[in-house]
Design a protein around this motif. Structure first.
Motif, mmCIF file in Angstrom:
data_model
loop_
_atom_site.group_PDB
_atom_site.id
_atom_site.type_symbol
_atom_site.label_atom_id
_atom_site.label_comp_id
_atom_site.label_asym_id
_atom_site.label_seq_id
_atom_site.Cartn_x
_atom_site.Cartn_y
_atom_site.Cartn_z
ATOM 1 N N ALA A 105 -12.626 52.193 86.327
ATOM 2 C CA ALA A 105 -13.322 52.497 85.390
ATOM 3 C C ALA A 105 -13.541 53.849 85.277
ATOM 4 C CB ALA A 105 -14.675 51.759 85.567
ATOM 5 N N ALA A 106 -12.459 54.838 85.592
ATOM 6 C CA ALA A 106 -12.535 56.162 85.440
ATOM 7 C C ALA A 106 -12.583 56.845 84.047
ATOM 8 C CB ALA A 106 -11.300 56.641 86.083
ATOM 9 N N MET A 107 -11.838 56.026 83.295
ATOM 10 C CA MET A 107 -11.677 56.517 81.880
ATOM 11 C C MET A 107 -12.171 55.541 80.750
ATOM 12 S SD MET A 107 -10.862 59.161 80.141
ATOM 13 C CE MET A 107 -10.741 59.423 78.391
ATOM 14 N N GLY A 108 -12.622 54.541 81.445
ATOM 15 C CA GLY A 108 -12.837 53.447 80.570
ATOM 16 C C GLY A 108 -11.586 52.340 80.460
ATOM 17 N N GLY A 109 -11.982 51.094 80.750
ATOM 18 C CA GLY A 109 -10.827 49.974 81.064
ATOM 19 C C GLY A 109 -9.500 50.241 80.180
ATOM 20 N N LEU A 110 -9.595 49.764 78.935
ATOM 21 C CA LEU A 110 -8.490 49.712 78.195
ATOM 22 C C LEU A 110 -7.850 51.105 77.919
ATOM 23 C CD1 LEU A 110 -6.177 48.264 76.913
ATOM 24 C CD2 LEU A 110 -7.939 47.913 75.013
ATOM 25 N N THR A 111 -8.518 52.186 77.470
ATOM 26 C CA THR A 111 -8.285 53.659 77.060
ATOM 27 C C THR A 111 -7.415 54.189 78.671
ATOM 28 O OG1 THR A 111 -9.701 53.816 75.613
ATOM 29 C CG2 THR A 111 -8.687 55.946 76.640
ATOM 30 N N GLY A 112 -8.101 53.990 79.560
ATOM 31 C CA GLY A 112 -7.612 54.575 80.953
ATOM 32 C C GLY A 112 -6.338 53.764 81.300
ATOM 33 N N GLY A 113 -6.071 52.491 81.164
ATOM 34 C CA GLY A 113 -4.900 51.698 81.465
ATOM 35 C C GLY A 113 -3.721 52.111 80.752
ATOM 36 N N LEU A 114 -4.163 52.437 79.371
ATOM 37 C CA LEU A 114 -3.002 52.837 78.410
ATOM 38 C C LEU A 114 -2.849 54.277 78.780
ATOM 39 C CD1 LEU A 114 -4.688 51.488 74.861
ATOM 40 C CD2 LEU A 114 -2.340 50.760 76.166
ATOM 41 N N ILE A 115 -3.650 55.097 79.243
ATOM 42 C CA ILE A 115 -3.064 56.437 79.726
ATOM 43 C C ILE A 115 -2.125 56.315 81.016
ATOM 44 C CG2 ILE A 115 -4.312 58.514 80.628
ATOM 45 C CD1 ILE A 115 -6.532 58.173 78.929
ATOM 46 N N GLY A 116 -2.659 55.362 81.672
ATOM 47 C CA GLY A 116 -1.889 55.162 82.791
ATOM 48 C C GLY A 116 -0.280 54.759 82.681
ATOM 49 N N MET A 117 -0.287 54.244 81.381
ATOM 50 C CA MET A 117 1.059 53.886 80.970
ATOM 51 C C MET A 117 1.841 54.959 80.462
ATOM 52 S SD MET A 117 0.148 50.245 79.223
ATOM 53 C CE MET A 117 1.992 49.933 78.785
ATOM 54 N N GLY A 118 1.187 56.156 80.183
ATOM 55 C CA GLY A 118 1.896 57.179 79.866
ATOM 56 C C GLY A 118 1.766 57.568 78.555
ATOM 57 N N ILE A 119 0.367 57.231 77.832
ATOM 58 C CA ILE A 119 0.211 57.462 76.398
ATOM 59 C C ILE A 119 -0.993 58.553 76.627
ATOM 60 C CG2 ILE A 119 -1.093 56.499 74.406
ATOM 61 C CD1 ILE A 119 0.129 53.903 75.157
ATOM 62 N N SER A 120 -1.030 59.194 75.562
ATOM 63 C CA SER A 120 -1.947 60.275 75.567
ATOM 64 C C SER A 120 -3.261 59.934 75.132
ATOM 65 C CB SER A 120 -1.496 61.509 74.458
ATOM 66 O OG SER A 120 -1.923 60.953 73.107
ATOM 67 N N GLU A 121 -4.350 60.487 75.751
ATOM 68 C CA GLU A 121 -5.822 60.182 75.731
ATOM 69 C C GLU A 121 -6.127 59.881 74.145
ATOM 70 O OE1 GLU A 121 -10.329 61.342 76.328
ATOM 71 O OE2 GLU A 121 -8.651 62.511 77.359
ATOM 72 N N ASP A 122 -5.631 60.657 73.217
ATOM 73 C CA ASP A 122 -5.868 60.363 71.701
ATOM 74 C C ASP A 122 -5.225 59.020 71.309
ATOM 75 O OD1 ASP A 122 -7.421 62.556 71.468
ATOM 76 O OD2 ASP A 122 -5.830 63.893 70.657
ATOM 77 N N GLU A 123 -4.083 59.044 71.750
ATOM 78 C CA GLU A 123 -3.150 57.944 71.185
ATOM 79 C C GLU A 123 -3.969 56.569 71.637
ATOM 80 O OE1 GLU A 123 0.665 59.447 72.086
ATOM 81 O OE2 GLU A 123 1.139 59.322 70.064
ATOM 82 N N ALA A 124 -4.401 56.713 73.298
ATOM 83 C CA ALA A 124 -4.672 55.679 73.696
ATOM 84 C C ALA A 124 -6.044 55.031 73.040
ATOM 85 C CB ALA A 124 -5.058 55.884 75.168
ATOM 86 N N LYS A 125 -6.803 55.763 72.708
ATOM 87 C CA LYS A 125 -8.308 55.707 71.937
ATOM 88 C C LYS A 125 -7.752 55.019 70.732
ATOM 89 C CE LYS A 125 -11.039 58.990 74.317
ATOM 90 N NZ LYS A 125 -11.845 60.343 74.010
ATOM 91 N N GLN A 126 -6.912 55.492 70.110
ATOM 92 C CA GLN A 126 -6.338 54.766 68.820
ATOM 93 C C GLN A 126 -5.702 53.263 68.887
ATOM 94 O OE1 GLN A 126 -3.780 57.214 66.649
ATOM 95 N NE2 GLN A 126 -5.077 59.071 66.451
ATOM 96 N N TYR A 127 -5.088 53.374 70.226
ATOM 97 C CA TYR A 127 -4.470 51.841 70.442
ATOM 98 C C TYR A 127 -5.773 50.925 70.793
ATOM 99 C CZ TYR A 127 0.574 52.710 70.689
ATOM 100 O OH TYR A 127 1.801 52.793 70.214
ATOM 101 N N GLU A 128 -6.564 51.339 71.481
ATOM 102 C CA GLU A 128 -7.779 50.554 71.835
ATOM 103 C C GLU A 128 -8.383 50.107 70.772
ATOM 104 O OE1 GLU A 128 -12.087 50.763 74.204
ATOM 105 O OE2 GLU A 128 -10.350 51.751 75.105
ATOM 106 N N GLY A 129 -8.886 51.107 69.747
ATOM 107 C CA GLY A 129 -9.471 50.444 68.506
ATOM 108 C C GLY A 129 -8.825 49.496 67.868
ATOM 109 N N LYS A 130 -7.435 49.377 67.599
ATOM 110 C CA LYS A 130 -6.516 48.583 66.911
ATOM 111 C C LYS A 130 -6.499 47.374 67.704
ATOM 112 C CE LYS A 130 -4.122 52.246 64.187
ATOM 113 N NZ LYS A 130 -3.123 52.709 63.723
ATOM 114 N N ILE A 131 -6.615 47.306 69.182
ATOM 115 C CA ILE A 131 -6.448 46.308 69.884
ATOM 116 C C ILE A 131 -7.695 45.267 69.638
ATOM 117 C CG2 ILE A 131 -6.086 45.125 72.261
ATOM 118 C CD1 ILE A 131 -4.076 47.634 72.616
#
Length: 171
Positions: A105-131
């Motif tokens: 839970a370092a960055m928040g579940g989904l956003t942190g996981g997406l960042i771990g996949m190589g997505i930037s923080e801003d893009e990860a937050k956008q993806y999370e909102g759409k998911i």
């Protein structure tokens, strides 16, 4: 160099088509990840407020006929309860990535996981909102530029949005 090609899709029909096309061109089931909202778990939770889903737990999922059985070909399938985001069904390598992010839970579940996949923080937050809004995320691991191009073309042909290619985080 390892890359991941990621997109969002609006329907399970699109996701099934993408999975089947990726399989037809030679991608392996353990190279493909999918993450989709578990609408049944959300409905069950709303109907039975005395039961709380164990946040952060990964359990076996009976996804039944979801996506016409296409999920069964992918490596592993599980139900995830991501704190602050909700219940999801996931298959493929994303399960391990999100499980680590949920536990840490370092960055928040989904956003942190997406960042771990190589997505930037801003893009990860956008993806999370759409998911959260009901879109389906599909990611495919590619080893070669040609595979990267093929995956992007399949996503585009299926009507994918927010198609993104990134270097996968290792380690």
């Amino acid at each position: 160099m390892d890359r991941a090609v990621i997109c969002l899709l609006g329907t399970s029909d699109q996701a099934e088509r993408v999975i089947n096309e990726l399989r037809a061109v030679g991608f392996e089931g353990d190279d493909i990840s999918i993450l989709l909202p578990d609408k049944q778990a959300t409905q069950d939770f709303a109907e039975d407020q005395d039961t709380k889903a164990p946040e952060g737990a990964v359990t076996g999922a009976g996804a039944g006929g979801l996506l016409g059985g296409s999920l069964g070909w992918l490596a592993g399938i599980g139900a995830l309860a991501i704190p602050g985001v909700g219940p999801f069904i996931a298959a493929g390598p994303i399960i391990a990535i999100l499980s680590g992010a949920v536990v840490g839970a370092a960055m928040g579940g989904l956003t942190g996981g997406l960042i771990g996949m190589g997505i930037s923080e801003d893009e990860a937050k956008q993806y999370e909102g759409k998911i959260k809004g009901g879109n389906i995320l599909i990611s495919v691991h590619t080893d070669h530029p040609h595979q990267n191009k093929v995956a992007m073309e399949i996503f585009e042909k299926a009507g994918g949005i927010d198609i993104h290619s990134s270097f996968e985080a290792n380690g």
